[in-house]
Design an enzyme around this catalytic site. Sequence first.
Site, PDB file in Angstrom:
ATOM      1  N   GLY A 109       1.131  -1.118   0.280  1.00  0.00           N
ATOM      2  CA  GLY A 109      -0.122   0.050  -0.205  1.00  0.00           C
ATOM      3  C   GLY A 109       0.893   1.219   0.273  1.00  0.00           C
TER       4      GLY A 109
ATOM      5  N   ASP B 239       8.508  -4.016   8.401  1.00  0.00           N
ATOM      6  CA  ASP B 239       6.932  -4.287   9.049  1.00  0.00           C
ATOM      7  C   ASP B 239       6.896  -5.209   9.818  1.00  0.00           C
ATOM      8  OD1 ASP B 239       4.185  -4.525   8.122  1.00  0.00           O
ATOM      9  OD2 ASP B 239       3.986  -3.101   6.253  1.00  0.00           O
TER      10      ASP B 239
ATOM     11  N   ASN C  62       5.093   5.377   8.993  1.00  0.00           N
ATOM     12  CA  ASN C  62       3.860   5.139   7.614  1.00  0.00           C
ATOM     13  C   ASN C  62       2.324   4.296   8.714  1.00  0.00           C
ATOM     14  OD1 ASN C  62       2.279   4.737   5.008  1.00  0.00           O
ATOM     15  ND2 ASN C  62       2.629   3.027   6.442  1.00  0.00           N
ATOM     16  N   ALA C  63       3.363   3.051   9.683  1.00  0.00           N
ATOM     17  CA  ALA C  63       2.180   2.300  10.249  1.00  0.00           C
ATOM     18  C   ALA C  63       1.267   2.554  10.734  1.00  0.00           C
ATOM     19  CB  ALA C  63       3.216   1.033  10.517  1.00  0.00           C
ATOM     20  N   GLY C  64      -0.047   1.673  10.244  1.00  0.00           N
ATOM     21  CA  GLY C  64      -0.972   2.019  11.149  1.00  0.00           C
ATOM     22  C   GLY C  64      -2.023   0.912  10.907  1.00  0.00           C
TER      23      GLY C  64
ATOM     24  N   LEU D 100     -18.908   1.519  16.230  1.00  0.00           N
ATOM     25  CA  LEU D 100     -19.084   2.769  16.642  1.00  0.00           C
ATOM     26  C   LEU D 100     -18.901   2.790  18.175  1.00  0.00           C
ATOM     27  CD1 LEU D 100     -22.746   2.498  14.940  1.00  0.00           C
ATOM     28  CD2 LEU D 100     -20.619   3.721  14.576  1.00  0.00           C
TER      29      LEU D 100
ATOM     30  N   ALA E 195     -20.133   3.209  21.053  1.00  0.00           N
ATOM     31  CA  ALA E 195     -21.149   2.569  21.675  1.00  0.00           C
ATOM     32  C   ALA E 195     -20.407   1.029  22.279  1.00  0.00           C
ATOM     33  CB  ALA E 195     -22.133   2.571  22.246  1.00  0.00           C
TER      34      ALA E 195
ATOM     35  N   TYR F 240      -9.252   5.766  15.957  1.00  0.00           N
ATOM     36  CA  TYR F 240      -8.674   6.069  14.207  1.00  0.00           C
ATOM     37  C   TYR F 240      -8.345   7.118  14.798  1.00  0.00           C
ATOM     38  CZ  TYR F 240      -6.681   5.583   9.879  1.00  0.00           C
ATOM     39  OH  TYR F 240      -5.626   5.559   8.777  1.00  0.00           O
TER      40      TYR F 240
ATOM     41  N   THR G 247      -5.969   1.559  -2.695  1.00  0.00           N
ATOM     42  CA  THR G 247      -5.658   1.013  -2.110  1.00  0.00           C
ATOM     43  C   THR G 247      -6.562  -0.552  -1.641  1.00  0.00           C
ATOM     44  OG1 THR G 247      -5.694   1.706   0.437  1.00  0.00           O
ATOM     45  CG2 THR G 247      -4.214   2.842  -0.097  1.00  0.00           C
TER      46      THR G 247
END
Lengths: 452, 332, 440
Positions: free
Chosen positions: A218, A238, A288-290, A296, A298, A358, A393
């Site tokens: 990606g 990675d 960059n790693a994420g 939600l 809740a 996020y 991606t």
Amino acid sequence: MARDTYTEFANTPLGRRLTSALGLPQPARLRRHRPGAPVVPGPVVVVGTGTVSDEIASLLLTWDLDVRRHVEPRERVSAVIACFDAISTPADLSETALGLGRMLKQVAPSGRVVTVFRSPDAASDPALRAARKGVEGLTRSLAHEMRAGATANGLVLAEDLDAGAPSVAGGLRFLLSGRSAFVSGQFLTVDSVNGVLPGDWDRPLEGQVAVVTGAARGIGASIAEVLHRDGAQLIVVDVPAAGEQLAATANRVSGTALQLDITADDAGERILAHARQHYGRLDIVVHNAGITRDKLLANMDPARWDSVIAVNIEAQLRMNRALLADDLFNRPEGTSGPRIVSLASTSGIAGNRGQTNYAASKAGVMGMVAASSAQLEARHGTINAVAPGFIETEMTAKIPFATREVARRLNSLNQGGRPDDVAETIAYLASPAAGGTSGLTLRVCGQNLVGA
Amino acid sequence: MTDRIEEQSTGPVDVRRIELPALKDIYVHAGWESARSAVAPRSSGAADELPGHAVVARHPGASAQQLEQYRLLFGGEPFDGVHRRGLPSVLAHILAFPVQMGLLAEEAFPLPLMGMVHLSNAVEHRRRVTVDEPVQIKAWTEGLRPHRRGTQFDAVVEVLADAADVGRPAESEVLWRGVSTYLSRGAHLAGRPGDGEPERQPESSEREEFIPPAKTGQWRLGADMGRRYAAVSGDWNPIHISSVSARMLGMPRAIVHGMYAAGRMLEGREPDDAGHRWRITFEAPMRLPCTVAFHAERRGVDASAGQVVETFTGWDPRKGRRHFTGELASPA
Amino acid sequence: MTTIDRTSAQTRTVQTRDVVVIGGNRIPFARAHGAYATASNQDMLTSGLNGLVARFGLQGQRIGSVAGGAVMKHSKNFNLVRESVLGTPLDPATPATDVQMACATGMEAIGSLADKIRLGRIESGIGAGVDSISDAPIVVTDALRRILMEANRAKTPGQRLKALAKIRPGHLAPQAPGVNEPRTGMSMGEHMAVTAHAWGIGRQEQDELALASHQNLAAAYDDGFFDDLVTPFKGVQRDTNLRADSTLEKLGKLAPAFGRDLGEEATMTAANSTALTDGASAVLLGSADYAEAHDLPQLATFVDYEQAAVDFVDGAEGLLMAPAYAAARMLERNGLTFEDFEYFEIHEAFASTVLAQIAAWEDEEFCRGKLGLDAPLGRIDRSRLNIHGSSLAAGHPFAATGGRIVATLAKMLHGKPGKLGFISVCAAGGQGITAILEGR
């Protein structure tokens, strides 16, 4: 990566007629950077009255560009640089703004408008700040009005900054070039005279060593490729589970693969040890790693929340501490200091349903970047973030078709960006010429309608 | 080794020269005889006399092609005069076998050919026999004696040098000598029906518990192993060929040739220069297909006898039944 | 006309130098007919080499020599290693050699490269190995092959027809490659069962060794020990044979798989014997100068290695006991005893293989009678044996095992200058290799 069949269709003769007749979005094929290609293919017009416009015009001439102060009717122009440095009150906007407006219909596909002005934040005089803020508004709106892959962005100079600063040249060149294809409606600020112009604009990272995390695939893989193309030696990182793709990336960019979970306590130390062993230096770190673990709030469980925070921001904070505690990531005797570039997200700016975790992590990245720039400044380095919008991606290919189609068109360029669009911006921020820009989060989103 | 072979017998004085018999003709004839005797039993049911004569035939020797066929079955080094110069013992047996069968198929021979059980073989391979070396083959029978399951006798075969005096060959002219011991089941010597003291037989040891030795090899014998050995040896005895043909002779399945086991046992262990002796004693038949566990063991050098002795055992690893035991004594 | 300068030839002294293990890479090993069922030897070896190239940034480099091989090899792979090298980013001018020494193929490849480096013939080398049970060559019967070759040699159509007319249905059955010892017809497991029985190796100790192998390997993975030794392949991240949750109780329930004719005394099960496995490994070696010039790590020195073979055909010695002999010679040559070693890596072809070797080295009679020593070779401290697992857990793709062991041991010795590691690998045909590594 999912194919954007709509954009392909819209770029056929039939597709062009049909989408035009139906008033549908007309995504263009964007001009992107190729080594050896000119910064812009055609004439560049510099409008404005201040001293900055003169300095910029002479700068552009050194790049062998066809620089104009005026333009013939019907003549195609590749870029217009509108310098608003002389304004002191909103009424002063008129001349340059309208002059720019008259030329817009002559701007070629994938053309560029760059507004250049002094930072509003430093202005205490209400009229002055209003005028400068006005340029921001004008630029953002103009970006929405641009057609056929053309963009409008602003170059914001600190109050007393010499227009001859390396990052003014670097930033301007970035915004004019195909490197900024998917950047529109954004502002690139130049705060200092730090930075060094490269000997070769096509190899700005020659001799430097860069680490890219999450580089197996990606955007990360694309970053590694672009940094390699720009001359850097790569350490690609990675998780061990992604090792096969990571090795492929490493081999494509003639780099070294380091299988490492960045959430490990000693991740930063291990990166430093690897860099010390194999290269004896470390210049650029791209966080960059994420990961995403959408839910939600809740319904959010600790595993989802904590893992996103751990990978996307805590790991970066911990690695930065290790990097900044080590002399390897410090080249004071060199001409260019260390660079950190982090991946933020438009979700972190505008928020996104289902992405509280996020968005928290990515907004956190922006906060971290802003707060760390002083530390980097101490070693002549910079730290910035890049916030991608909708990028084509493997990850976004998994979004259901209808949602994906909508997301793609929800920006001024009517299309999704490519991983290398993000990578180009990162490569610029990592380059010696960008030394005057730090603490910034730059969006690569085609001026996404969501958020500001 | 204590074998009848030690006696250095050279057989009857009455030696009759014959043409090299064709095994196929013998089997066809024997099959016919066996069918006929089922209807009208041969008077030989009461026979007590073996033929008093020997037969001898000239043999052109083993061809290179035949040796290659042998090698394809057993493996090992090529018979190219460099790696191996002499015939393996079992191939010498293959050359001699038709002559022996020719004698056994004669009218004068009192026991039915079909259904005869091969009990053991003892061979003295005195000198090297080379490729294409013409030889004479002399065969006779002796030692007719009772066995608890019938009557046994020895078929003696000698491979003699081409120029040998077949009546009284010099010791140096006897290249190879083999004694095959056969059992004719259910046949009893006239005048001594079932009485007398049967010679102690290897089978009797079967009743002792057999404790398998450590396995040093394993043979996987496919259903076609009888046919494959027959193709090399020419011994198309139906008992080895297929389960159908074996059933006609009262066996549930085809059994492998005893001499195949001997060949496999000796492969790679026989001295090329000859001068060795070996024997193999058969017990439970190897019914095809089957897996045979194999044990080979060097007993060490017997300095006084100037020989190295190896012993062999083959058995069924599942049932723990012994198929054969063997021994090889080579010059040290 | 050339003349030979005898004087210089006579006075020339052989300069030797240290050979260093720079690092290794392997793909996770996968049980046969599993994850790599569709991968060929070349696919796996190329992937293993690619991972090594990526780890050490060897792209575009001309390596002095790449030596390696596979035990189960298609005839079309006559140049397996060279073809694999051409599939990597290494300089295409990198020469390659196919090596074959059964399960010791990898060790032999590495050892022979080390010798070349030591002599200054090359500066760098990659020793590699690969094996696939899943992609093993299936061939036609010998009979059919002979007929086809005869037809091929025929000069007239008539001769050809005559040859082809000999084909019978039975000839057409495909033949799997033989894994039995050609001279005994026994499988390796059957051989080992005889040896284990002769040495009185018990079921319990074999199961314990197997369990330790699984637990040690699982722990090593969990600790990230293999992060820079293994590169995933086809989505597989860990050796698929690994059973971290195994227990002695579970292992104890298994029926014997080998030596079943020993009845009650059979001890070897599918769990204390190594499963058939697919996989590949590669190890980068170089002179110390090479490593320094290329900014590469120096994990360990490859000190020495020794081949041995035993006469197993008629049972004079156990098929897999050759390392017992190699060790004795190698230790004597280097003036070492087992007490001098920090770590022992004894390839677990079967748990009983390791235990029989250890028992032999501790056995006075064996060491005197067979090895010609005055006393037992010595004891092996079990807490130093296969501490990160071995073949019982990882699996054993024949030719790939040497590379796995050398890379693992070199990493264990890294940062422990002067500490020694011992390697033993047994092989089919009564062969074996032992080696010594020294930490740097």
